[in-house]
Motif scaffolding. Sequence first.
Motif, short mmCIF file in Angstrom:
data_model
loop_
_atom_site.label_atom_id
_atom_site.label_comp_id
_atom_site.label_asym_id
_atom_site.label_seq_id
_atom_site.Cartn_x
_atom_site.Cartn_y
_atom_site.Cartn_z
N SER A 178 -7.44 0.96 5.21
CA SER A 178 -6.14 0.26 5.09
C SER A 178 -5.14 1.19 4.43
O SER A 178 -5.47 1.97 3.54
CB SER A 178 -6.32 -1.01 4.25
OG SER A 178 -6.78 -0.65 2.97
N SER A 179 -3.90 1.11 4.89
CA SER A 179 -2.88 1.99 4.32
C SER A 179 -1.96 1.18 3.42
O SER A 179 -1.67 0.02 3.69
CB SER A 179 -2.06 2.63 5.44
OG SER A 179 -1.36 1.63 6.15
N SER A 180 -1.52 1.80 2.35
CA SER A 180 -0.59 1.12 1.44
C SER A 180 0.69 1.94 1.34
O SER A 180 0.72 3.12 1.67
CB SER A 180 -1.22 0.97 0.06
OG SER A 180 -1.59 2.23 -0.41
N ALA A 181 1.73 1.29 0.92
CA ALA A 181 3.02 1.97 0.86
C ALA A 181 3.04 3.01 -0.25
O ALA A 181 2.60 2.73 -1.36
CB ALA A 181 4.11 0.94 0.62
N PRO A 182 3.56 4.23 0.02
CA PRO A 182 3.66 5.24 -1.04
C PRO A 182 4.90 4.97 -1.89
O PRO A 182 5.91 5.67 -1.80
CB PRO A 182 3.78 6.55 -0.24
CG PRO A 182 4.37 6.16 1.07
CD PRO A 182 4.00 4.73 1.32
#
Lengths: 214, 344
Positions: A178-182
Amino acid sequence: MTAALLLLAFWLAAWAPVGVDAETHLAGLVIDYGDGTVTYATVPFDEETIDGIELLRASGLSLVSIPFGGLGEGVCSIEGHGCGVADCRRLCQTSEPNSPFWHYYVLGPDGWELQNRGASGTDVLPGDIQGWSWTGDDPDLPDVAFEVLRERSGFEEGLDTAASRTVDAAGIVVTPASSSAPWQTYGATALILVVLICAVLLAARRRQTSRSQI
Amino acid sequence: MSRRLDPRTWIVWWVASSLPALVGRNPVPLITVLVAIALVRAVVQPDNQIVSPVIIRLFLILAGISVLFNILTVHAGNIVLFTLPDRLPLIGGEVTLNAVVYGFLSALAILTLILAGLTVAEQIAWPQVMRMLPDALLGFGAAGSIALAFFPQMIASFREIREARLIRGAPLIGLRDYATIVAPMLALGLDRAVTLSELLEVRAFGGSAAQRVPATRRWVLPAAVTALLVAAYLFLTASTMQAALVGAVGMAMLVWTVFADRSTSSGRTRYQRLTWTRSDSVVASASAVAIAVIAWTLATHPDALRYEPYPDLTWPAARIPLVAGLCLVASPAIVTLYGEGDHA
């Protein structure tokens, strides 16, 4: 008159035979992403036959495709592997040697057979196994029997939805990350832009002040 | 208002400001470059609006077309807004937020390109650009400038015809009215073309004395064009190395042909020499650094420039070195404010 016709249509619709219990068929998918990972999927469908694109869509895997008019649909990416929409509208394959593109195969009695007609023009029959390979060389799709594919995809008897599993080169099941906002990088970017805007505005104001003093 | 920057400086700046929109659709570099361009426009053109209502209208039209085209042709993405019936040919299927985002980013990229081009077109001194061209390309430059002037002239013709019709009580309302103005617009365009050719003729434009072209130079141009075509063929057939070699030979021959003609030129007069100032050096260097940062990012972290909202709508990648490098696009604003009239 119109009301009478509407009433007749409603009556006919109400008496139309609904809920015909269609037999559920199964077809399989083997997708090689070219990086060692392979997805196995088993897809149930009620129709007598569907086309290759419908099979991909029904598999539940994320698919990006572009319509090419009468030629049908071109596959851009499957599960994020492939090319972007802008490139796909022209051609995924570049002029580089061995530049990859999606190869489309059907498993026949003599092994995997390349399909030149495209996925929109093929008929998927019950028990068929279709293969996709993102490669510029000869695709190395694994030969699997339907029962083995069902097992690898995790499909269980009685399921009415598609099942799929992705495994890496070692055969270990891969779970999507899963990707999260930087947020920190966004914050730093916003800060840089604010500093730039303030510097320019400050200099402009100073220039205006010095001009008004003259 | 400070002295205008050199046209060569503006051309380097234009490349730096257009590159992020040409190579990808990542909103982070796009917004950074847009802010930098807006700052440049605010400083170098203080009398004009940063973004005129015409530009805003154009952006809204572009965004509308782009979003509509994407949602109707790409039925992919993880956030489904609604579904069009499958019985509709080509456009039937899921309409996704991903397609809306992609269409909006495409419009943002086009806006960046338009604003960068508009800023350069407003700031650059076109006669100076013409003077910079080698003598052998003078005819090409004149033809190019006439071609560039064609569209504004056509708009002017349209306005004249519309006003003439308004005065006569026949405004342009329906499509049928617009069909009737095609012939007068063409007639006016041809009239302007004839006038321009007569003006050039009476000034003896391009009418240099007949000169004998050496035999060695006569075959170089066809050979150069042939080499470039062969290079294009080799590139398309994936022979990149051979294409680069043949292309380099072709380009060398073409450059030699262009500059060798200098000795046979009709002799152009120049009343004002171009001067390269420290401001030019600063802006050109800053733009060159920005181009280098973009090229480096493209090679090492392409996702910082390229962004695809398909199949999943994810957060776009951001890289501080790229953002810092793109801030250099605002350099014309900085040098205009801090260093006016500083000749090297």
